[in-house]
Structures are given as C-alpha cells and as structure tokens.
Design an enzyme around this catalytic site. Structure first.
Site, PDB file in Angstrom:
ATOM      1  N   GLU A   1       0.870  -0.739  -5.227  1.00 17.43           N
ATOM      2  CA  GLU A   1      -0.258   0.198  -5.221  1.00 17.43           C
ATOM      3  C   GLU A   1       0.342   1.586  -5.369  1.00 17.43           C
ATOM      4  O   GLU A   1       0.774   2.206  -4.402  1.00 17.43           O
ATOM      5  CB  GLU A   1      -1.062   0.073  -3.916  1.00 17.43           C
ATOM      6  CG  GLU A   1      -2.402   0.795  -3.946  1.00 17.43           C
ATOM      7  CD  GLU A   1      -2.366   2.214  -3.396  1.00 17.43           C
ATOM      8  OE1 GLU A   1      -3.251   3.008  -3.759  1.00 17.43           O
ATOM      9  OE2 GLU A   1      -1.454   2.523  -2.611  1.00 17.43           O
TER      10      GLU A   1
ATOM     11  N   ASP B   1       0.827  -1.202   0.000  1.00 22.41           N
ATOM     12  CA  ASP B   1       0.000   0.000   0.000  1.00 22.41           C
ATOM     13  C   ASP B   1       0.863   1.254   0.000  1.00 22.41           C
ATOM     14  O   ASP B   1       1.812   1.375   0.781  1.00 22.41           O
ATOM     15  CB  ASP B   1      -0.909  -0.021   1.246  1.00 22.41           C
ATOM     16  CG  ASP B   1      -1.847   1.157   1.308  1.00 22.41           C
ATOM     17  OD1 ASP B   1      -2.652   1.319   0.378  1.00 22.41           O
ATOM     18  OD2 ASP B   1      -1.773   1.927   2.292  1.00 22.41           O
TER      19      ASP B   1
END
Length: 564
Positions: A284, A242
């Site tokens: 991401e 992330d």
C-alpha cells in the site's frame, strides 16, 4: 542464497554488525518454526488471476460467523480472494488501523466478551480460514507496519521515560525540529507530525494516537517480523502492508521511499518466503508508478502493489469522454514494466477516500467538479473525495458497470469494495455515529457503514432494482474474466486512430485475443473493425459480429470480443 544468509545480508545493511546476536536468536526461531509447520506452499503467482473483495468483517455481516454465512454469496459473485480490513485488536479510533495488539483479533468480531482468551479467537479464526479455503477463497488481512495505537503496550511503556527499554521503539524528541521536510498526510485533521507528551514529543505520520515505530531499533524489525510469522502459522494467505513508504525516517529528507525502507521490505519478504512461499505481500504505497515499482524490487520485495494513479484517470476519462488519460498513465514511461512474478492491483474505490494525491491541480479540479456532488465529501482539503462508487456516478448503472468493465479488463488484479457490487450509497447515519464516537468529522466514515442483508436479499430478487442490475452485471463479467488468462496476465495493445470517446484495446495471452471496447461519451458512436480482427464473437452473448458492418455504440456501451 540460504534464507538465513539473505536475512543476515539485509540486517547488516540496516544496522551494520552491532546487533548480530539479536538476529541469530531470531534466525533460530525462524528455522524452527518453518520446520515444524505443515503448511503447503501456495501456488506460484496465484494473485495474478485473483479477484479481491475488500471488507470490514463487522460492517459486512456483524462478525466472523456472519461472514462465514456469506461465503457462498462471495463465491457466487466471483470472488477468490478476501481482503479483510483491520481485524487486529484496536481501540478503533481509526477503523482498526490503530493496532493495540498484533497477536490478537478483536473479540467483538467473534461476538465474544472482551476478556475472552486470545487463544479462542485464534482457534475460531483458523476455523474461518478453513471454511474460506474450502470455497477456494484465499484470505489476506491488513497489518499496519509503520505505526501502532498509542494504547499498544510498547508505547505505554515508552511513555514512562527515556530509560525505559521500549522508549526506542518509537521516535521521541525534546522539540519538533526534526523531520521538518515530511508532509502532513492528514491535512485539516492533524496540524503537526509531532504530539506533546509529558515534556517530550513523539512523531506520527497519521493521527496523533498512532505513533510511528522506530525501525532504527532492530528490535522493532524483529518483533514485527515475529508478528508476520505468527499469522502465517495460523494459515493466513498474505498481508496488505499498510503505509510502507514511511517505515524509515531520516532527518533532512521527506521520510518517504528511503533506501532503508526497501531493505526492511526485503527482510519481511525473506521472512515470509521462509515460512510459506507464495504468501502475498501487497504494497500500500500511494506514490507515482515509478516509485511504486521500486517496492517490487527484482521480484524480491512485494508481490503486488496498488496502482493508485490509474484510478483517478479512469474517472477522468469517463468524465471527459476521452481515452487519453487512462492510456497515458499506462504508457511504459509512466508505468514502468514490473518483474514477471509481480502484479498491479487495480481499484475504483478502496476503504478510504477516492484519493487525489497522484493528480495535477487541473485533474483535481476535474475530479472535484464532476464527482464531488456534496461539499461534505471533501477530504484533506480537496485531495480526496469520500463517496461510494454509486454516489460518484449518481446511481447511473450504465456508468457504474462501464467503470467496472474498464477496471476488470485493464492489466492487474481488481479489488471490489464491499457494497459497491450492490450500488450501496453513502451512509449518513454511520458518519454521524462515528463522528460522535471518534471525535473527528472524518468524511471517510460516509463510505463505510453496515450492509443490510434483509434489504439486499429483497433487492437481489427484484431484477428491476439497481442492486440486482449491478450485481448481475458484475457477476457476469467476473465469470467471463475467469475464463481468460489474458486479463490477469496478458499484454495490452491500444487501438489508435479512433474517436477520442472510444477506448479500445486488445488483451493478448498465448492463444487468447480479447478486444475490449468502451464508448465513454453520452452519445452514439461507431467502431470500424480493424483488419486484424477475424471472426469476432461477443463473449457475453456468444453472438458473432459481421466485420463488414461497423459496430454501433450507444452511450456508455462496452464490449468484450474474442477473435482469431
């Protein structure tokens, strides 16, 4: 190069030779762990043919036991990779992306009391992984590498003052005069990237309760690497990394995509490969394609990355009835070639908003005009739309299935967001509940919310229901997609000299040739067969076509056609 030498090389680029003692201790741990584990390497490039299903465990079916009970459902749909949205211990102020303990899964996800030992959750998680693997479903999960919760033990220690050994795990300053060029990621939700605390300020890119980690401190790099090693040893098949573009901060820059960030990612990749080769590292990075491809490196950083800019262009092409937006974004000058072992990951909806960061103001206007049917869906002052796939298309099954068809046949591995396969709409009750719980009117809460399996089972038995039509249509497409390597691994050639409302391309892989046609307009059309198409057959019906007769297209039609 030996993996230890490789990691030494990356480490010295970040920290010179000041902390080699720390690294050598880590390398001994890494080598010992790798020798003692009996994990087989994963098949090379397994992710290229994967269909990924993204879900929150509790919102899907209450807990891991409930998720286990629905593995057959996922297998029948055609899923072979399960992406678990945040499962690690968290105060849950940001859906679990605010991690409090990297070694512990939330007890509630096993319906256990909060004081249950972490070892119990780890054992139950290993059992779940075993069940999923028996169904030929690989499992990855989210791990936030850029920040922690403000309740993480490291941060609680760091708050005690400048002399605390954990102080340098985060970024503290006496004022807010550093990193002034960094943009606000949460416009309208957070007024600053700095938060005041006891005479000092700490830096954060997301919510103020998510302080950023300080990778200038080598202990942070090594501790986060140990967290990856821990979960690999439990049997996880990979990680969705992330917010990786923000890992390294440097004053005077925008603190995004810095060279040191790529070295950190290479270090993580080296650690993962040392423990279990083939484990997925998924980037991401909401960035333009020419920036995202840098996170593939030379095949030595992330294995896969989201193609964020493609997603809005699919919607724009469908809104305008014009193939050009999709075709242009996939041109090599916009989406550069990637290393052979790497893969794009495509999507129509993710767990957050339909992001509009990667579009022009004119494109943003088109998206908001055609798809933001309720002003309450606004996110980040017009830079996102918080709505479910079915809501965006006003529950029109023709458009929903066509959107899935486009995603499934373009290059990349597709992601299906939980509930979208059923035509789930926005969840008003969940929004109100989470707004009260979190204190934030975060419009992303609309696209979350629990599935109601009693209602789902009734709907799926009714072939006339929207849920059944979408599920069956998607299931059919996924079943066919598995029969052809061309979709996950093949090249793409676009057909030109067509009406703008016809999006047509050929996917090639070895002896496979698949012609894909989409009628984007709410109007009838006609497709004249190219001369190179011989003996075309509809892969859905197995019926042949007569190339002497143009193919009639109805509004939002799509065809997958094999030919020789």
């Amino acid at each position: 190069m030996d993996f230890k030498d490789l990691l030494r090389y990356y480490f010295v680029q970040l920290y010179e030779e000041k902390f080699l003692g720390l690294l050598e201790d880590f390398l001994e741990e890494l080598e010992s762990t790798a020798k003692n584990l009996s994990l087989a390497a994963l098949p090379s490039q397994w992710y290229k043919d994967a269909v990924i299903y993204s879900t929150y465990v509790d919102l899907f079916n209450k807990d891991f036991q409930g998720l286990s009970e629905r593995l057959d459902y996922l297998q029948q749909l055609g899923i072979d990779c399960l992406w678990l949205l945040p499962i690690l211990d968290s105060p849950m102020r940001d859906a679990g992306f605010d991690i409090r303990d990297y070694r512990s899964i939330r007890r509630s996800l096993f319906s256990l009391p909060e004081d249950a030992p972490a070892e119990i959750t780890q054992q139950l998680f290993r059992e779940f992984l075993s069940q999923a693997h028996q169904k030929n479903i690989r499992v990855i999960f989210d791990i936030a590498l850029n920040h922690t919760s403000d309740q993480h033990q490291w941060f609680q220690e760091s708050r005690k003052g400048p002399e605390n050994p954990y102080r340098n795990y985060y970024i503290w300053n006496k004022d807010t005069n550093k990193y002034k060029e960094t943009r606000l990621l949460f416009k309208g939700l957070c007024p600053s990237n700095w938060e005041y605390d006891n005479g000092w300020y700490y830096f954060h890119r997301f919510y103020e309760f998510q302080p950023d980690l300080n990778y200038h401190n080598p202990n942070v790099l090594l501790e986060m690497s140990r967290n990856l090693i821990f979960w690999l040893s439990q049997g996880i098949d990979g990680f969705r990394a992330d917010a990786i573009p923000f890992l390294w901060k440097k004053d005077g820059t925008n603190c995004e995509n810095l060279p040191q960030t790529h070295i950190i990612v290479k270090f993580f990749r080296g650690v993962i490969d040392a423990i279990r080769p083939g484990s997925l590292l998924l980037a991401e990075a909401c960035q333009p394609p020419n920036e995202v491809v840098k996170y593939f490196g030379k095949g030595d950083e992330c294995h896969a990355g989201y193609h964020f800019p493609l997603m809005p262009q699919i919607f724009i092409s469908m809104a305008l009835g014009d193939r050009q937006p999709v075709q242009k974004i996939l041109r090599p000058e916009v989406t550069p070639p990637i290393p052979k072992i790497c893969q794009w990951v495509t999507f129509l909806r993710l767990h957050d908003e339909l992001t509009l960061e990667m579009v022009t103001p004119e494109e943003r206007e088109i998206m908001n005009t055609h798809y933001r049917h309720d002003i309450r869906w606004n996110f980040r002052e017009g830079e996102g739309i918080s709505a479910r796939l079915a809501e965006l298309f006003r529950f029109d099954q023709r458009k929903i299935l066509q959107a899935f068809s486009i995603m499934l046949t373009l290059p990349g591995s597709p992601v299906i967001y939980y509930g979208d396969e059923l035509g789930k709409g926005n969840d008003e009750e969940w929004f109100e509940y989470m707004k009260t719980l979190s204190g934030y009117p975060d419009s992303r809460f609309y696209v979350r919310g629990p599935l109601n399996w009693k209602e789902i089972e009734i709907s799926l038995k009714d072939s006339s229901s929207l849920s059944s039509k979408i599920f069956m249509g998607l299931q059919t497409m996924l079943g066919i997609r598995k029969d052809f390597k061309a979709f996950g691994q093949g090249t793409i050639d676009w057909l030109e000299n067509l009406p703008q409302a016809i999006m047509a391309y050929v996917r090639y892989y070895q002896n496979e040739k698949i012609l894909v046609i989409h009628q984007l307009a709410d109007a009838n059309g006609e497709f004249v067969w190219p001369e190179f198409v011989k003996h075309p057959t509809d892969v859905f019906t197995e019926k042949p076509f007569n190339v002497q007769i143009p193919l009639s297209l109805h509004p939002f039609d799509f065809f997958w056609i094999k030919f020789s």
